[in-house]
Design an enzyme around this catalytic site. Sequence first.
Site, mmCIF file in Angstrom:
data_model
loop_
_atom_site.group_PDB
_atom_site.id
_atom_site.type_symbol
_atom_site.label_atom_id
_atom_site.label_comp_id
_atom_site.label_asym_id
_atom_site.label_seq_id
_atom_site.Cartn_x
_atom_site.Cartn_y
_atom_site.Cartn_z
ATOM 1 C CB SER A 128 39.789 36.320 50.295
ATOM 2 O OG SER A 128 38.812 36.143 51.296
ATOM 3 C CE1 TYR A 171 35.283 38.122 47.621
ATOM 4 C CE2 TYR A 171 35.718 36.735 49.527
ATOM 5 C CZ TYR A 171 35.983 37.872 48.783
ATOM 6 O OH TYR A 171 36.960 38.751 49.200
HETATM 7 P P1 NAP Z 1 35.237 47.311 47.313
HETATM 8 O O1 NAP Z 1 35.357 48.611 48.017
HETATM 9 O O2 NAP Z 1 33.893 46.752 46.999
HETATM 10 O O3 NAP Z 1 36.121 47.387 45.989
HETATM 11 C C1 NAP Z 1 36.000 46.457 44.961
HETATM 12 C C2 NAP Z 1 36.647 47.045 43.734
HETATM 13 O O4 NAP Z 1 36.484 46.141 42.637
HETATM 14 C C3 NAP Z 1 35.978 48.358 43.333
HETATM 15 O O5 NAP Z 1 36.938 49.214 42.774
HETATM 16 C C4 NAP Z 1 35.013 47.877 42.278
HETATM 17 O O6 NAP Z 1 34.624 48.890 41.383
HETATM 18 C C5 NAP Z 1 35.877 46.860 41.579
HETATM 19 N N1 NAP Z 1 35.064 46.019 40.726
HETATM 20 C C6 NAP Z 1 34.098 45.151 41.092
HETATM 21 N N2 NAP Z 1 33.518 44.634 39.990
HETATM 22 C C7 NAP Z 1 34.126 45.197 38.915
HETATM 23 C C8 NAP Z 1 33.971 45.095 37.512
HETATM 24 N N3 NAP Z 1 33.031 44.297 36.956
HETATM 25 N N4 NAP Z 1 34.784 45.833 36.711
HETATM 26 C C9 NAP Z 1 35.709 46.644 37.242
HETATM 27 N N5 NAP Z 1 35.904 46.807 38.554
HETATM 28 C C10 NAP Z 1 35.113 46.089 39.385
HETATM 29 O O7 NAP Z 1 35.914 46.186 48.172
HETATM 30 P P2 NAP Z 1 37.411 45.947 48.636
HETATM 31 O O8 NAP Z 1 37.318 45.342 49.951
HETATM 32 O O9 NAP Z 1 38.255 47.144 48.428
HETATM 33 O O10 NAP Z 1 37.830 44.801 47.610
HETATM 34 C C11 NAP Z 1 39.044 44.808 46.886
HETATM 35 C C12 NAP Z 1 39.552 43.375 46.779
HETATM 36 O O11 NAP Z 1 39.899 42.914 48.074
HETATM 37 C C13 NAP Z 1 38.530 42.396 46.235
HETATM 38 O O12 NAP Z 1 39.171 41.463 45.382
HETATM 39 C C14 NAP Z 1 38.035 41.698 47.490
HETATM 40 O O13 NAP Z 1 37.542 40.411 47.239
HETATM 41 C C15 NAP Z 1 39.318 41.659 48.283
HETATM 42 N N6 NAP Z 1 39.179 41.434 49.718
HETATM 43 C C16 NAP Z 1 38.554 42.329 50.523
HETATM 44 C C17 NAP Z 1 38.471 42.084 51.883
HETATM 45 C C18 NAP Z 1 37.832 43.052 52.842
HETATM 46 O O14 NAP Z 1 37.756 42.712 54.042
HETATM 47 N N7 NAP Z 1 37.384 44.200 52.451
HETATM 48 C C19 NAP Z 1 39.015 40.929 52.395
HETATM 49 C C20 NAP Z 1 39.635 40.031 51.550
HETATM 50 C C21 NAP Z 1 39.723 40.306 50.211
HETATM 51 P P3 NAP Z 1 33.238 49.697 41.665
HETATM 52 O O15 NAP Z 1 33.524 50.643 42.798
HETATM 53 O O16 NAP Z 1 33.002 50.370 40.362
HETATM 54 O O17 NAP Z 1 32.199 48.676 42.027
#
Ligand code: NAP
Length: 250
Positions: A142, A155
């Site tokens: 991130s 986080y």
């Molecule tokens: P998201 O749409 O909220 O996706 C998060 C994913 O993680 C979902 O598939 C969620 O499953 C899964 N997850 C969360 N808790 C879990 C658990 N206890 N067991 C199994 N799966 C779990 O957000 P995203 O942005 O795509 O995030 C993906 C990654 O990118 C994360 O590591 C996040 O920190 C990172 N990231 C995102 C951004 C951004 O701008 N969006 C920026 C930097 C880093 P559910 O759908 O079942 O909750």
Amino acid sequence: MNPFDLTGRRAVVTGANTGLGRGIAVALAEAGAAIVAVGRSDMGETREAVAATGRSFRAVTADLGSLEPIPRIVAEASEEGPVDILVNNAGTIRRAAAIDFTEDDWDAVLDVNLKSVFFLSQGFARGMLERGRGGKIIHVASMMSFQGGIRIASYTASKSGLAGLTRLMANEWAGQGINVNAIAPGYFATNNTAPLRADPERNGQILGRIPAGRWGDPRDLGGAAVFLASPAADYVHGILLPVDGGWLAR
Ligand code: NAP
């Protein structure tokens, strides 16, 4: 030979049901990899998108909030063949002022974003080391691996910790053919950032700082994931690759 070709490789992607995980899974499939999607929610949309590429798809249902399912995840993911690529994408976030942060806000995030990532990597790395043909482990870090942020104490701790673990794992395993690296996404339009985009002031502040002038789309991460998963990255170890529309350049 195409150095980005993943034909014949098997890739595990955690949290592949939505957001960045789905984008990464589809990009790896388009590059030729068979996909094993690990998560706790229905994988239907990802399954369809991967099927459209002609690659195989398997879902492993597991909640990554504890270590309990990890041996089963490793076993089920490897049933149809060895796993060559692990993408630790699943992650969660809690938002509150540091002064109000609770132990639950801390543990809920650290358990998924750091503890499970470490032990899942260990589980798959054991298989990669036993087989002796190396592998690729890609963490999803991130901007909070570089910066402090606000209102997201656990986080930031998890993603800054993940930067260190990326380097540690690379140091220990690079000599045995495992590449451990991370992608550091900037601000992407997913569930994770929905509250930021819903707040006109924060949305404006964030957009105003992104040189590209827009939120990232999950498809914007595909190329970086394919690169780090492919032979093109065989000599790349321990890096955090920002995919951020220029955010860190400001
Ligand atoms: P998201 O749409 O909220 O996706 C998060 C994913 O993680 C979902 O598939 C969620 O499953 C899964 N997850 C969360 N808790 C879990 C658990 N206890 N067991 C199994 N799966 C779990 O957000 P995203 O942005 O795509 O995030 C993906 C990654 O990118 C994360 O590591 C996040 O920190 C990172 N990231 C995102 C951004 C951004 O701008 N969006 C920026 C930097 C880093 P559910 O759908 O079942 O909750």
